[in-house]
Design a protein around this motif. Structure first.
Motif, PDB file in Angstrom:
ATOM      1  N   ASP A 179     128.280   0.293 -33.199  1.00 21.35           N
ATOM      2  CA  ASP A 179     128.330   0.510 -31.746  1.00 21.35           C
ATOM      3  C   ASP A 179     129.574  -0.082 -31.083  1.00 21.35           C
ATOM      4  OD1 ASP A 179     125.793   1.744 -31.874  1.00 21.35           O
ATOM      5  OD2 ASP A 179     124.816  -0.204 -31.765  1.00 21.35           O
ATOM      6  N   PHE A 180     130.572  -0.503 -31.878  1.00 25.65           N
ATOM      7  CA  PHE A 180     131.777  -1.064 -31.269  1.00 25.65           C
ATOM      8  C   PHE A 180     132.596   0.001 -30.556  1.00 25.65           C
ATOM      9  CE2 PHE A 180     131.191  -5.204 -32.838  1.00 25.65           C
ATOM     10  CZ  PHE A 180     132.191  -6.003 -32.312  1.00 25.65           C
ATOM     11  N   ILE A 181     132.600   1.216 -31.086  1.00 25.25           N
ATOM     12  CA  ILE A 181     133.370   2.274 -30.445  1.00 25.25           C
ATOM     13  C   ILE A 181     132.550   2.812 -29.280  1.00 25.25           C
ATOM     14  CG2 ILE A 181     134.365   4.569 -30.735  1.00 25.25           C
ATOM     15  CD1 ILE A 181     135.004   3.772 -33.622  1.00 25.25           C
ATOM     16  N   SER A 182     132.997   2.471 -28.076  1.00 24.31           N
ATOM     17  CA  SER A 182     132.233   2.824 -26.879  1.00 24.31           C
ATOM     18  C   SER A 182     132.738   4.091 -26.217  1.00 24.31           C
ATOM     19  CB  SER A 182     132.270   1.659 -25.876  1.00 24.31           C
ATOM     20  OG  SER A 182     133.583   1.169 -25.710  1.00 24.31           O
ATOM     21  N   ALA A 183     133.931   4.566 -26.593  1.00 18.79           N
ATOM     22  CA  ALA A 183     134.459   5.811 -26.029  1.00 18.79           C
ATOM     23  C   ALA A 183     135.424   6.424 -27.028  1.00 18.79           C
ATOM     24  CB  ALA A 183     135.162   5.556 -24.704  1.00 18.79           C
ATOM     25  N   ARG A 184     135.354   7.739 -27.149  1.00 14.45           N
ATOM     26  CA  ARG A 184     136.198   8.454 -28.106  1.00 14.45           C
ATOM     27  C   ARG A 184     136.806   9.682 -27.417  1.00 14.45           C
ATOM     28  NH1 ARG A 184     135.645   8.821 -33.740  1.00 14.45           N
ATOM     29  NH2 ARG A 184     133.613   7.819 -33.572  1.00 14.45           N
ATOM     30  N   PHE A 185     138.122   9.872 -27.620  1.00 11.97           N
ATOM     31  CA  PHE A 185     138.832  11.002 -27.044  1.00 11.97           C
ATOM     32  C   PHE A 185     139.761  11.594 -28.093  1.00 11.97           C
ATOM     33  CE2 PHE A 185     137.819   8.124 -23.591  1.00 11.97           C
ATOM     34  CZ  PHE A 185     137.389   8.962 -22.570  1.00 11.97           C
ATOM     35  N   SER A 186     140.113  12.867 -27.906  1.00  8.02           N
ATOM     36  CA  SER A 186     141.200  13.422 -28.700  1.00  8.02           C
ATOM     37  C   SER A 186     142.510  12.944 -28.086  1.00  8.02           C
ATOM     38  CB  SER A 186     141.145  14.948 -28.709  1.00  8.02           C
ATOM     39  OG  SER A 186     141.532  15.463 -27.454  1.00  8.02           O
ATOM     40  N   ILE A 187     143.582  12.952 -28.867  1.00  7.98           N
ATOM     41  CA  ILE A 187     144.854  12.439 -28.377  1.00  7.98           C
ATOM     42  C   ILE A 187     145.369  13.273 -27.202  1.00  7.98           C
ATOM     43  CG2 ILE A 187     146.349  13.758 -29.927  1.00  7.98           C
ATOM     44  CD1 ILE A 187     146.676   9.993 -29.010  1.00  7.98           C
ATOM     45  N   GLU A 188     144.967  14.558 -27.127  1.00  8.55           N
ATOM     46  CA  GLU A 188     145.383  15.389 -26.001  1.00  8.55           C
ATOM     47  C   GLU A 188     144.747  14.934 -24.685  1.00  8.55           C
ATOM     48  OE1 GLU A 188     144.354  16.604 -28.863  1.00  8.55           O
ATOM     49  OE2 GLU A 188     146.059  17.743 -29.654  1.00  8.55           O
ATOM     50  N   GLN A 189     143.689  14.131 -24.766  1.00  5.10           N
ATOM     51  CA  GLN A 189     143.016  13.624 -23.563  1.00  5.10           C
ATOM     52  C   GLN A 189     143.548  12.251 -23.164  1.00  5.10           C
ATOM     53  OE1 GLN A 189     139.070  14.143 -25.595  1.00  5.10           O
ATOM     54  NE2 GLN A 189     138.438  15.051 -23.651  1.00  5.10           N
ATOM     55  N   ILE A 190     144.808  12.012 -23.422  1.00  4.73           N
ATOM     56  CA  ILE A 190     145.357  10.669 -23.272  1.00  4.73           C
ATOM     57  C   ILE A 190     145.233  10.131 -21.844  1.00  4.73           C
ATOM     58  CG2 ILE A 190     147.710  11.606 -23.010  1.00  4.73           C
ATOM     59  CD1 ILE A 190     146.654   8.243 -24.663  1.00  4.73           C
ATOM     60  N   GLN A 191     145.517  10.955 -20.833  1.00  5.09           N
ATOM     61  CA  GLN A 191     145.406  10.453 -19.457  1.00  5.09           C
ATOM     62  C   GLN A 191     143.955  10.122 -19.118  1.00  5.09           C
ATOM     63  OE1 GLN A 191     148.140  10.120 -16.962  1.00  5.09           O
ATOM     64  NE2 GLN A 191     146.505   8.814 -16.157  1.00  5.09           N
ATOM     65  N   GLU A 192     143.049  11.029 -19.430  1.00  4.17           N
ATOM     66  CA  GLU A 192     141.634  10.798 -19.155  1.00  4.17           C
ATOM     67  C   GLU A 192     141.123   9.567 -19.895  1.00  4.17           C
ATOM     68  OE1 GLU A 192     137.304  12.983 -20.010  1.00  4.17           O
ATOM     69  OE2 GLU A 192     139.181  14.077 -20.344  1.00  4.17           O
ATOM     70  N   GLY A 193     141.517   9.439 -21.162  1.00  2.00           N
ATOM     71  CA  GLY A 193     141.042   8.315 -21.959  1.00  2.00           C
ATOM     72  C   GLY A 193     141.549   6.984 -21.464  1.00  2.00           C
ATOM     73  N   MET A 194     142.835   6.929 -21.076  1.00  2.00           N
ATOM     74  CA  MET A 194     143.374   5.659 -20.578  1.00  2.00           C
ATOM     75  C   MET A 194     142.788   5.309 -19.217  1.00  2.00           C
ATOM     76  SD  MET A 194     145.065   4.386 -22.982  1.00  2.00           S
ATOM     77  CE  MET A 194     145.483   2.922 -21.999  1.00  2.00           C
ATOM     78  N   ASP A 195     142.591   6.311 -18.372  1.00  2.00           N
ATOM     79  CA  ASP A 195     141.936   6.035 -17.084  1.00  2.00           C
ATOM     80  C   ASP A 195     140.542   5.455 -17.311  1.00  2.00           C
ATOM     81  OD1 ASP A 195     144.096   6.957 -15.602  1.00  2.00           O
ATOM     82  OD2 ASP A 195     143.258   8.968 -15.310  1.00  2.00           O
ATOM     83  N   GLN A 196     139.817   6.031 -18.277  1.00  2.00           N
ATOM     84  CA  GLN A 196     138.473   5.526 -18.568  1.00  2.00           C
ATOM     85  C   GLN A 196     138.529   4.119 -19.131  1.00  2.00           C
ATOM     86  OE1 GLN A 196     136.881   4.756 -21.567  1.00  2.00           O
ATOM     87  NE2 GLN A 196     134.793   4.565 -20.746  1.00  2.00           N
ATOM     88  N   ALA A 197     139.521   3.846 -19.989  1.00  2.00           N
ATOM     89  CA  ALA A 197     139.636   2.519 -20.594  1.00  2.00           C
ATOM     90  C   ALA A 197     139.878   1.457 -19.528  1.00  2.00           C
ATOM     91  CB  ALA A 197     140.765   2.510 -21.623  1.00  2.00           C
ATOM     92  N   VAL A 198     140.692   1.796 -18.523  1.00  2.00           N
ATOM     93  CA  VAL A 198     140.949   0.859 -17.425  1.00  2.00           C
ATOM     94  C   VAL A 198     139.696   0.677 -16.579  1.00  2.00           C
ATOM     95  CG1 VAL A 198     142.267   0.483 -15.308  1.00  2.00           C
ATOM     96  CG2 VAL A 198     143.425   1.331 -17.357  1.00  2.00           C
ATOM     97  N   ALA A 199     139.068   1.780 -16.207  1.00  2.00           N
ATOM     98  CA  ALA A 199     137.891   1.711 -15.329  1.00  2.00           C
ATOM     99  C   ALA A 199     136.728   0.994 -15.998  1.00  2.00           C
ATOM    100  CB  ALA A 199     137.469   3.123 -14.910  1.00  2.00           C
ATOM    101  N   GLY A 200     136.614   1.150 -17.330  1.00  2.00           N
ATOM    102  CA  GLY A 200     135.463   0.583 -18.021  1.00  2.00           C
ATOM    103  C   GLY A 200     135.743  -0.678 -18.795  1.00  2.00           C
ATOM    104  N   LYS A 201     136.879  -1.353 -18.521  1.00  2.00           N
ATOM    105  CA  LYS A 201     137.276  -2.491 -19.357  1.00  2.00           C
ATOM    106  C   LYS A 201     136.281  -3.650 -19.311  1.00  2.00           C
ATOM    107  CE  LYS A 201     140.384  -4.550 -15.900  1.00  2.00           C
ATOM    108  NZ  LYS A 201     141.775  -4.979 -15.639  1.00  2.00           N
TER     109      LYS A 201
END
Length: 338
Positions: free
Chosen positions: A306-328
């Motif tokens: 359960d360590f991986i809490s979010a997974r994205f494809s590399i093409e979703q880089i903006q969405e994934g980084m925004d989520q990483a910041v919002a959910g840190k």
């Protein structure tokens, strides 16, 4: 090939460029997976003082060797590689004395130089430790942050000691796990987040504590009773917590600073001097720490469910980084797949 670039703060774009050449002594990797670290969030947000835009991000990465250069003997095509991303000069004073992790020309991929956010990446073979092909990629991607935990536990000389880890995010959890695996007498880890404390409980940390509404001195008393913590390991790096850590430290105890401080703090030197405290800086890991981390993963001694809490494809880089910041505050590990 595809390559991620952060051209400015809070912006991530996909670009196209030519694949790198595999030089003598190098390995060409086809990247499989990258992980997002707190450092990457600082870089993305423009709060890391050691980088400049534009930058290709990421230092946590798993790849497959697709080409090896002349004189490379320890890696063969098809090997799974967990990149050791701290590049050292091997010539400066720390390097000559066995502390390549504290190189005077310290270069972390994705911070001081372009990182692993590329479909292909060429790097000197010395930074390409192999991992067992039987180790799932979702586990192998966590080796690099666990190596940080191994180094921090060793810096604190935790064997037989009572250890308080401040912060139960990925690094704090791995520091606490490493401390237990390396022989600490008791390990407590605290965090404001109930989810992260619950993860520490699942990982088998002996004393997981929700610290909301408590001082760190009160947390230490809850964990160890009248006996103080022998070692406090700071995995947060937050200015408001620094004095609390200092106050929680008993006379002659050791404090290890792991968290990245983005701003300076005022320091009561007399409190350190008169209490004969041992304050230790801590940066990344040595080659031996990294190899120990690989061994403990391959022996399946590290809890990673359960360590991986979010997974994205590399093409979703903006969405994934925004989520990483919002959910840190709640995320453990965000990853991008190629």
């Amino acid at each position: 090939m595809r390559r991620v670039v952060f051209p400015e703060a809070k912006k991530a774009v996909m670009t196209e460029c030519e694949p790198p050449k595999c030089g003598d002594g190098q390995v060409l990797l086809k990247m499989r997976r990258v992980g997002v670290c707190g450092t990457d969030i600082q870089v993305f947000s423009g709060r890391n003082r050691f980088m400049t835009f534009p930058i290709v991000p990421f230092h946590e990465g798993i790849g497959t060797a697709v080409e090896v250069g002349k004189d490379v003997t320890d890696v063969k095509v098809g090997d799974t590689i967990c990149v050791r991303p701290i590049i050292a000069c091997h010539n400066c004073y720390p390097c000559r004395h066995g502390h390549v992790n504290a190189c005077e020309n310290f270069n972390s991929l994705g911070v001081q130089s372009n990182g692993l956010g590329s479909e292909y990446f060429a790097i000197d073979a010395e930074y390409c430790p192999r991992v067992s092909p039987d180790l799932p990629l979702d586990e192998a991607i966590l080796i690099e942050p666990f190596a940080v935990g191994v180094h921090a536990a060793r810096r604190g000389q935790v064997e037989g000691k009572k250890v308080l880890v401040v912060g139960a995010g990925t690094i704090g959890n791995f520091v606490a796990q490493a401390a237990q695996l390396l022989g600490a007498e008791k390990v407590a880890v605290c965090d404001l987040s109930e989810e992260k404390v619950e993860m520490a409980r699942k990982a088998g940390i002996a004393l997981p504590i929700v610290s909301a509404g408590k001082t760190l001195r009160e947390v230490a008393a809850e964990a160890f009773g009248p006996e103080p913590a022998d070692v406090i390991i700071d995995c947060v790096g937050a200015k408001p917590l620094f004095q609390q850590i200092l106050d929680a430290a008993a006379k002659t105890s050791t404090v290890v600073i792991v968290g990245n401080y983005s701003e300076n703090v005022e320091l009561n030197v007399a409190q350190i001097q008169r209490n004969e405290l041992n304050f230790l800086g801590n940066i990344t890991y040595t080659r031996d720490d990294f190899e120990t981390a690989i061994r403990l993963f391959e022996e399946r001694k590290v809890y990673v469910e359960d360590f991986i809490s979010a997974r994205f494809s590399i093409e979703q880089i903006q969405e994934g980084m925004d989520q990483a910041v919002a959910g840190k505050a709640h995320n453990m590990k965000t990853i991008f797949d190629y």
